[in-house]
Scaffold this motif. Sequence first.
Motif, mmCIF file in Angstrom:
data_model
loop_
_atom_site.group_PDB
_atom_site.id
_atom_site.type_symbol
_atom_site.label_atom_id
_atom_site.label_comp_id
_atom_site.label_asym_id
_atom_site.label_seq_id
_atom_site.Cartn_x
_atom_site.Cartn_y
_atom_site.Cartn_z
ATOM 1 N N LYS A 1 119.419 -56.379 28.237
ATOM 2 C CA LYS A 1 119.017 -57.744 27.867
ATOM 3 C C LYS A 1 117.500 -57.917 27.898
ATOM 4 N N MET A 2 116.831 -57.098 28.704
ATOM 5 C CA MET A 2 115.368 -57.204 28.830
ATOM 6 C C MET A 2 114.625 -56.434 27.738
ATOM 7 N N LEU A 3 115.320 -55.590 26.990
ATOM 8 C CA LEU A 3 114.648 -54.750 25.997
ATOM 9 C C LEU A 3 113.891 -55.530 24.920
ATOM 10 N N PRO A 4 114.451 -56.611 24.358
ATOM 11 C CA PRO A 4 113.668 -57.345 23.359
ATOM 12 C C PRO A 4 112.342 -57.881 23.920
ATOM 13 N N LEU A 5 112.361 -58.381 25.154
ATOM 14 C CA LEU A 5 111.136 -58.870 25.785
ATOM 15 C C LEU A 5 110.147 -57.720 25.974
ATOM 16 N N LEU A 6 110.645 -56.596 26.433
ATOM 17 C CA LEU A 6 109.794 -55.427 26.625
ATOM 18 C C LEU A 6 109.211 -54.969 25.292
ATOM 19 N N ALA A 7 110.030 -54.947 24.252
ATOM 20 C CA ALA A 7 109.551 -54.533 22.923
ATOM 21 C C ALA A 7 108.444 -55.467 22.439
#
Length: 68
Positions: free
Chosen positions: A47-53
Amino acid sequence: MQKFQEKLNRSLMVCQDRYESAKLQQKGGAMNDMVACADDAIQDSIKMLPLLANKLKSSFGIKDNGSF
């Protein structure tokens, strides 16, 4: 990226610690509990991947084209 990896590693270590404790207490279903715990940790990280990207794109000066 390093913080993301560290957080995931810590979460998985907690799952492993819970599993080891359950084994010592001879609780049934310890493996299933560990798998469920690991799955939850992984799903939270996904779930955190889009924010990290977005943060990585921003730090590299890449404009967001609306897709990930």
